[in-house]
Write an enzyme that holds these catalytic residues in place. Structure first.
Site, PDB file in Angstrom:
ATOM      1  N   HIS A 153       0.796  -1.222   0.000  1.00  0.00           N
ATOM      2  CA  HIS A 153       0.000   0.000   0.000  1.00  0.00           C
ATOM      3  C   HIS A 153       0.831   1.275   0.000  1.00  0.00           C
ATOM      4  O   HIS A 153       0.326   2.348   0.288  1.00  0.00           O
ATOM      5  CB  HIS A 153      -0.950  -0.005   1.205  1.00  0.00           C
ATOM      6  CG  HIS A 153      -1.955  -1.100   1.155  1.00  0.00           C
ATOM      7  ND1 HIS A 153      -2.600  -1.602   2.273  1.00  0.00           N
ATOM      8  CD2 HIS A 153      -2.430  -1.820   0.101  1.00  0.00           C
ATOM      9  CE1 HIS A 153      -3.418  -2.571   1.918  1.00  0.00           C
ATOM     10  NE2 HIS A 153      -3.333  -2.718   0.601  1.00  0.00           N
ATOM     11  N   CYS A 164       5.292  16.099 -12.343  1.00  0.00           N
ATOM     12  CA  CYS A 164       6.307  15.343 -13.085  1.00  0.00           C
ATOM     13  C   CYS A 164       6.274  13.845 -12.767  1.00  0.00           C
ATOM     14  O   CYS A 164       7.021  13.070 -13.367  1.00  0.00           O
ATOM     15  CB  CYS A 164       7.704  15.901 -12.819  1.00  0.00           C
ATOM     16  SG  CYS A 164       8.358  15.545 -11.178  1.00  0.00           S
ATOM     17  N   CYS A 202       7.309  19.245  -4.941  1.00  0.00           N
ATOM     18  CA  CYS A 202       8.311  18.381  -5.544  1.00  0.00           C
ATOM     19  C   CYS A 202       9.686  19.034  -5.429  1.00  0.00           C
ATOM     20  O   CYS A 202       9.832  20.250  -5.587  1.00  0.00           O
ATOM     21  CB  CYS A 202       7.970  18.145  -7.016  1.00  0.00           C
ATOM     22  SG  CYS A 202       9.145  17.102  -7.908  1.00  0.00           S
ATOM     23  N   CYS A 207      10.696  21.876 -11.168  1.00  0.00           N
ATOM     24  CA  CYS A 207       9.330  21.335 -11.177  1.00  0.00           C
ATOM     25  C   CYS A 207       8.412  22.139 -10.258  1.00  0.00           C
ATOM     26  O   CYS A 207       7.530  22.851 -10.712  1.00  0.00           O
ATOM     27  CB  CYS A 207       9.333  19.866 -10.756  1.00  0.00           C
ATOM     28  SG  CYS A 207       7.651  19.140 -10.760  1.00  0.00           S
ATOM     29  N   GLY A 244      -0.976 -10.436  12.234  1.00  0.00           N
ATOM     30  CA  GLY A 244      -1.628  -9.177  12.579  1.00  0.00           C
ATOM     31  C   GLY A 244      -2.489  -8.591  11.499  1.00  0.00           C
ATOM     32  O   GLY A 244      -2.579  -7.371  11.371  1.00  0.00           O
TER      33      GLY A 244
END
Length: 308
Positions: A153, A164, A202, A207, A244
């Protein structure tokens, strides 16, 4: 049954398919809590996959935002951890993740994390492999010393630029000056309402695009490359430990039952039985930090192992 379709397709898991896997495995005997029996299996295993979920982090005091009282302010995690929520109110979502990042400074790996990391290091010297496939985003496995980690995840300390598309590590505290002192979890805390231009940016030269947490939100698909790596490890393992996790979050909920269907030993460590417990060979109830270390400790044959 494959875990992963071709990369050109979206990975889709339905509850109907999961139910079919569980039904096909339903003729298995009730799970055993015989630690000695599991240790004999462990002693022979060459490729071990450890699937971990929020329960492991919870034992380190990490908020899971699940169940009764599992709110940040007045919000449930699924209300904030979505692309739609970020588009509506990026300031609020960044406050939520800023809080989660900052709280990790006071959290540490517990005995379950440490047992897994020590086991990986020890077995590597014997030519054996231990891989962690985790649903957690907090890096506690990494901090414990595990090296073979697949993060299903994403990662709390990684950002993705919306301009970008660069993905990069970010351990800044705070992640931007405008979030300093923000993110308090109490229900009466006021929203910071930070302007977009002051939210995390960023760091790539030229950028300056806005970034988002590089985690998988509700409604988003998992990274196909991450799924393929998980698929490969699960297909090759000869022992699977489920540690878990409630076995209700997809697609990870399918992993262990599908492994069990192939006849591979699966051992579950959890504070309570789950919907998948009856389909595993072993179940050990209690805090993972108490039950797992004994299962992963050096066996007698390991104590006599000599490096070639």
């Amino acid at each position: 049954m494959a875990f992963l379709l071709s990369k050109s397709y979206r990975y889709v898991v339905t509850r109907k398919l999961f139910a079919q896997v569980l039904v096909m495995a339903s003729k298995r005997a009730a799970p055993s809590s015989d630690l000695a029996a599991l240790r004999r299996v462990f002693d022979k295993a060459q490729r071990i996959v450890v699937l971990t979920g929020a329960g492991v982090s919870a034992e380190s005091g990490v908020p899971t935002f699940r169940g009764a009282g599992g709110l940040w302010r007045t919000w449930q995690a699924q209300d904030l951890a979505t692309p739609e929520a970020f588009e509506r109110n990026p300031s609020l979502v960044w406050e939520f993740y800023h809080y989660r990042r900052e709280v990790m400074a006071s959290k540490h790996p517990n005995q379950a994390h440490i047992a897994i990391a020590e086991c990986e290091k020890r077995l590597e010297e014997q030519g054996r492999r231990v891989v962690v496939i985790t649903q957690n985003i907090d890096e506690l496995h990494l901090r414990a010393g595990s090296k073979n980690i697949i993060e299903l995840h994403g990662n709390l300390f990684t950002t993705k630029c919306l301009k970008c598309r660069t993905v990069e590590k970010n351990y800044d505290s705070p992640i931007c000056e405008a979030l300093r002192g923000k993110g308090a979890p109490n229900p009466d805390a006021a929203d910071a309402r930070i302007a977009i231009e002051n939210l995390p940016k960023c760091k790539q030269e030229g950028c300056d695009g806005m970034t988002r947490p590089n985690v998988v939100w509700f409604g988003e698909s998992l990274d196909p490359d991450v799924l393929e790596k998980s698929h490969n490890e699960l297909n090759l393992c000869d022992l699977c430990l489920v540690v878990g996790t409630s076995s209700v979050v997809y697609p990870a909920a399918m992993f262990a039952p599908t492994v069990a269907k192939r006849g591979i030993p699966v051992a579950e460590f959890n504070i309570e039985p789950t919907s998948a417990t009856q389909h595993f060979g072993f179940h050990f109830e209690g805090q993972c930090g108490s039950t797992l270390p004994a299962a992963l400790a050096p066996t007698e044959s390991e104590q006599h192992y000599k490096k070639p």
